[in-house]
Design a protein around this motif. Sequence first.
Motif, PDB file in Angstrom:
ATOM      1  N   GLU A  57       2.025   0.595  -6.248  1.00  0.00           N
ATOM      2  CA  GLU A  57       2.595   1.892  -6.668  1.00  0.00           C
ATOM      3  C   GLU A  57       4.166   1.918  -6.260  1.00  0.00           C
ATOM      4  O   GLU A  57       4.870   2.205  -7.007  1.00  0.00           O
ATOM      5  CB  GLU A  57       1.915   3.090  -5.945  1.00  0.00           C
ATOM      6  CG  GLU A  57       0.471   3.158  -6.847  1.00  0.00           C
ATOM      7  CD  GLU A  57       0.137   4.548  -5.994  1.00  0.00           C
ATOM      8  OE1 GLU A  57       0.640   4.819  -4.956  1.00  0.00           O
ATOM      9  OE2 GLU A  57      -1.080   4.866  -6.220  1.00  0.00           O
ATOM     10  N   ARG A  58       4.321   1.258  -5.286  1.00  0.00           N
ATOM     11  CA  ARG A  58       5.673   1.202  -4.735  1.00  0.00           C
ATOM     12  C   ARG A  58       5.956  -0.163  -3.836  1.00  0.00           C
ATOM     13  O   ARG A  58       5.214  -0.390  -3.180  1.00  0.00           O
ATOM     14  CB  ARG A  58       5.991   2.358  -3.626  1.00  0.00           C
ATOM     15  CG  ARG A  58       7.311   2.657  -3.294  1.00  0.00           C
ATOM     16  CD  ARG A  58       7.497   3.778  -2.227  1.00  0.00           C
ATOM     17  NE  ARG A  58       9.009   3.951  -1.958  1.00  0.00           N
ATOM     18  CZ  ARG A  58       9.435   4.782  -1.144  1.00  0.00           C
ATOM     19  NH1 ARG A  58       8.747   5.736  -0.843  1.00  0.00           N
ATOM     20  NH2 ARG A  58      10.921   4.853  -0.895  1.00  0.00           N
ATOM     21  N   PRO A  59       7.031  -0.712  -4.515  1.00  0.00           N
ATOM     22  CA  PRO A  59       7.248  -2.060  -4.111  1.00  0.00           C
ATOM     23  C   PRO A  59       7.597  -2.116  -2.659  1.00  0.00           C
ATOM     24  O   PRO A  59       8.195  -1.200  -2.156  1.00  0.00           O
ATOM     25  CB  PRO A  59       8.276  -2.612  -4.732  1.00  0.00           C
ATOM     26  CG  PRO A  59       8.441  -1.713  -5.936  1.00  0.00           C
ATOM     27  CD  PRO A  59       7.838  -0.290  -5.574  1.00  0.00           C
ATOM     28  N   VAL A  60       7.148  -3.083  -2.034  1.00  0.00           N
ATOM     29  CA  VAL A  60       7.664  -3.393  -0.434  1.00  0.00           C
ATOM     30  C   VAL A  60       7.941  -4.924  -0.285  1.00  0.00           C
ATOM     31  O   VAL A  60       7.536  -5.796  -1.106  1.00  0.00           O
ATOM     32  CB  VAL A  60       6.314  -3.113   0.477  1.00  0.00           C
ATOM     33  CG1 VAL A  60       5.934  -1.657   0.302  1.00  0.00           C
ATOM     34  CG2 VAL A  60       5.322  -4.070   0.294  1.00  0.00           C
ATOM     35  N   ASP A  61       8.716  -5.084   0.753  1.00  0.00           N
ATOM     36  CA  ASP A  61       9.184  -6.543   1.143  1.00  0.00           C
ATOM     37  C   ASP A  61       8.205  -7.273   2.222  1.00  0.00           C
ATOM     38  O   ASP A  61       8.007  -8.249   1.948  1.00  0.00           O
ATOM     39  CB  ASP A  61      10.574  -6.498   1.699  1.00  0.00           C
ATOM     40  CG  ASP A  61      11.446  -5.623   0.596  1.00  0.00           C
ATOM     41  OD1 ASP A  61      11.729  -6.384  -0.181  1.00  0.00           O
ATOM     42  OD2 ASP A  61      12.226  -4.702   1.261  1.00  0.00           O
ATOM     43  N   VAL A  62       7.782  -6.227   3.036  1.00  0.00           N
ATOM     44  CA  VAL A  62       6.941  -6.744   4.475  1.00  0.00           C
ATOM     45  C   VAL A  62       5.891  -6.018   4.460  1.00  0.00           C
ATOM     46  O   VAL A  62       6.023  -4.684   4.509  1.00  0.00           O
ATOM     47  CB  VAL A  62       7.718  -7.097   5.534  1.00  0.00           C
ATOM     48  CG1 VAL A  62       7.000  -7.500   6.703  1.00  0.00           C
ATOM     49  CG2 VAL A  62       8.937  -7.889   5.242  1.00  0.00           C
ATOM     50  N   VAL A  63       4.552  -6.506   4.579  1.00  0.00           N
ATOM     51  CA  VAL A  63       3.433  -5.790   5.273  1.00  0.00           C
ATOM     52  C   VAL A  63       3.248  -6.275   6.755  1.00  0.00           C
ATOM     53  O   VAL A  63       2.898  -7.407   6.907  1.00  0.00           O
ATOM     54  CB  VAL A  63       2.184  -6.191   4.164  1.00  0.00           C
ATOM     55  CG1 VAL A  63       1.011  -5.147   4.802  1.00  0.00           C
ATOM     56  CG2 VAL A  63       2.606  -5.472   2.897  1.00  0.00           C
ATOM     57  N   LEU A  64       2.969  -5.263   7.502  1.00  0.00           N
ATOM     58  CA  LEU A  64       2.369  -5.433   8.766  1.00  0.00           C
ATOM     59  C   LEU A  64       0.896  -5.245   8.644  1.00  0.00           C
ATOM     60  O   LEU A  64       0.722  -4.058   8.628  1.00  0.00           O
ATOM     61  CB  LEU A  64       3.141  -4.524   9.843  1.00  0.00           C
ATOM     62  CG  LEU A  64       4.554  -4.769  10.224  1.00  0.00           C
ATOM     63  CD1 LEU A  64       5.279  -3.891  11.216  1.00  0.00           C
ATOM     64  CD2 LEU A  64       4.926  -6.371  10.274  1.00  0.00           C
ATOM     65  N   MET A  65       0.087  -6.017   8.801  1.00  0.00           N
ATOM     66  CA  MET A  65      -1.237  -6.342   8.417  1.00  0.00           C
ATOM     67  C   MET A  65      -2.066  -6.142   9.613  1.00  0.00           C
ATOM     68  O   MET A  65      -2.203  -7.605  10.396  1.00  0.00           O
ATOM     69  CB  MET A  65      -1.478  -7.051   7.367  1.00  0.00           C
ATOM     70  CG  MET A  65      -3.035  -7.065   6.901  1.00  0.00           C
ATOM     71  SD  MET A  65      -3.288  -6.221   5.386  1.00  0.00           S
ATOM     72  CE  MET A  65      -2.392  -7.176   4.135  1.00  0.00           C
ATOM     73  N   ASP A  66      -2.918  -5.432   9.939  1.00  0.00           N
ATOM     74  CA  ASP A  66      -4.244  -5.708  10.843  1.00  0.00           C
ATOM     75  C   ASP A  66      -5.269  -6.684  10.088  1.00  0.00           C
ATOM     76  O   ASP A  66      -5.240  -6.598   9.088  1.00  0.00           O
ATOM     77  CB  ASP A  66      -4.810  -4.197  11.316  1.00  0.00           C
ATOM     78  CG  ASP A  66      -5.774  -4.569  12.758  1.00  0.00           C
ATOM     79  OD1 ASP A  66      -5.788  -5.489  13.338  1.00  0.00           O
ATOM     80  OD2 ASP A  66      -6.472  -3.708  12.709  1.00  0.00           O
ATOM     81  N   ILE A  67      -5.940  -7.306  11.165  1.00  0.00           N
ATOM     82  CA  ILE A  67      -7.055  -8.005  10.346  1.00  0.00           C
ATOM     83  C   ILE A  67      -8.501  -7.154  10.514  1.00  0.00           C
ATOM     84  O   ILE A  67      -8.958  -7.143   9.358  1.00  0.00           O
ATOM     85  CB  ILE A  67      -7.357  -9.294  11.203  1.00  0.00           C
ATOM     86  CG1 ILE A  67      -6.111 -10.412  11.318  1.00  0.00           C
ATOM     87  CG2 ILE A  67      -8.770  -9.915  11.161  1.00  0.00           C
ATOM     88  CD1 ILE A  67      -6.482 -11.699  11.969  1.00  0.00           C
ATOM     89  N   ARG A  68      -8.902  -6.519  11.233  1.00  0.00           N
ATOM     90  CA  ARG A  68     -10.075  -5.896  11.324  1.00  0.00           C
ATOM     91  C   ARG A  68      -9.791  -4.402  10.843  1.00  0.00           C
ATOM     92  O   ARG A  68      -9.395  -3.680  11.608  1.00  0.00           O
ATOM     93  CB  ARG A  68     -10.711  -5.771  12.549  1.00  0.00           C
ATOM     94  CG  ARG A  68     -11.270  -7.188  13.056  1.00  0.00           C
ATOM     95  CD  ARG A  68     -12.130  -7.214  14.444  1.00  0.00           C
ATOM     96  NE  ARG A  68     -12.568  -8.488  14.792  1.00  0.00           N
ATOM     97  CZ  ARG A  68     -13.427  -8.823  15.899  1.00  0.00           C
ATOM     98  NH1 ARG A  68     -13.644  -7.629  16.578  1.00  0.00           N
ATOM     99  NH2 ARG A  68     -13.852  -9.883  16.085  1.00  0.00           N
ATOM    100  N   MET A  69     -10.212  -4.267   9.477  1.00  0.00           N
ATOM    101  CA  MET A  69      -9.997  -2.925   8.962  1.00  0.00           C
ATOM    102  C   MET A  69     -11.257  -2.772   8.042  1.00  0.00           C
ATOM    103  O   MET A  69     -11.764  -3.677   7.521  1.00  0.00           O
ATOM    104  CB  MET A  69      -8.710  -2.877   7.932  1.00  0.00           C
ATOM    105  CG  MET A  69      -7.405  -2.884   8.743  1.00  0.00           C
ATOM    106  SD  MET A  69      -6.021  -2.608   7.768  1.00  0.00           S
ATOM    107  CE  MET A  69      -6.259  -4.067   6.299  1.00  0.00           C
ATOM    108  N   PRO A  70     -11.518  -1.466   7.788  1.00  0.00           N
ATOM    109  CA  PRO A  70     -12.868  -1.078   6.883  1.00  0.00           C
ATOM    110  C   PRO A  70     -12.263  -1.316   5.397  1.00  0.00           C
ATOM    111  O   PRO A  70     -11.016  -1.459   5.187  1.00  0.00           O
ATOM    112  CB  PRO A  70     -12.984   0.247   7.067  1.00  0.00           C
ATOM    113  CG  PRO A  70     -11.772   0.862   7.369  1.00  0.00           C
ATOM    114  CD  PRO A  70     -11.040  -0.310   8.389  1.00  0.00           C
TER     115      PRO A  70
END
Length: 236
Positions: A57-70
Motif C-alpha cells: 500500500e505504501r512504498p518503503v525502502d527498508v524493513v526491520l524484520m523479526d523472524i518469529r512472528m505469527p
Amino acid sequence: MSVRTEGAVAPSTIRVALADDQLLVRAGFRALLDAEPDVEVVAEAAGGRELLARIRERPVDVVLMDIRMPDGDGLWATEQIAADPALADVRVVIVTTFELDEYVARAVRAGASGFLVKDTEPVDLIRAVRVVAAGEGLLSPGVTRRLLERLSTGLRESPRKAELEVLTEREREVLRLVGLGLTNEEIAARLVLSPLTAKTHVSRIMSKVHARDRVHLVVLAYETGLVAPGWQDPAG
C-alpha cells in the motif's frame, strides 16, 4: 526537532517498516528511528502477511524484520518480498533475538540484506538502516565468519557454479574480489581500472546473477568456491 508534513516524505528520507509481534519492540524502534532527521517509520506490522499488505500500500525502502512472528514468519515474508518485482527496491534487515547460524543462512538466502541481533547498540541499528538503504549489505560481526563457513560447506542442496557461466572472466575476478571484501575503489586499484569501471562491473554482475546487493554477491562467491573461508587477500 524536524518538522514533517503529514502524508509527505522528503526525497532523501529513508522510509522504514517495522515487523515484530511485540508492540514494545516496535515502539522502541520507532522512537529511535523517528528521532533521526533522514529516517521515518511509515508502517508497522505484527506478522508477515500484514507486513506485505502494508508495504504494498505504501512504498518503503527498508524493513526491520523479526523472524518469529505469527501469520507468516520473517523468513517467509522476506522470501515473498524478494520474489515480488513490485518490491524489488525493498531491503530487509533481519533483527532477532536468535543469533543462530541456520537462521542467518536462511535469512540471507531468502533475500535479506542484513542480519542483526536485538541487543545491537542503537547507533549500529541506525547505521544498518542507512547502509542497507544505500544498496549495501551488512551482517552482525559476530555471525559473519560462521555464516560464510556454513555457506561454503553445503547447506544448499544444489551447487551454484552454473550461475558463474553467465559471467565473463573479468567479472568472475571482480566477483572474487567482492567476496574477499574489497570495495569498488580497492578493486579498481587491484585490476588497474577506474573506480567507475569497477562499479559498472559490480552492477553488471548483480544484474546477471539477480543479486539484490553486495552481501548476496559475497554469498555467491563463497557458495561457488571462488572464495573459501580463511582465505586472505594475497595483496592485502
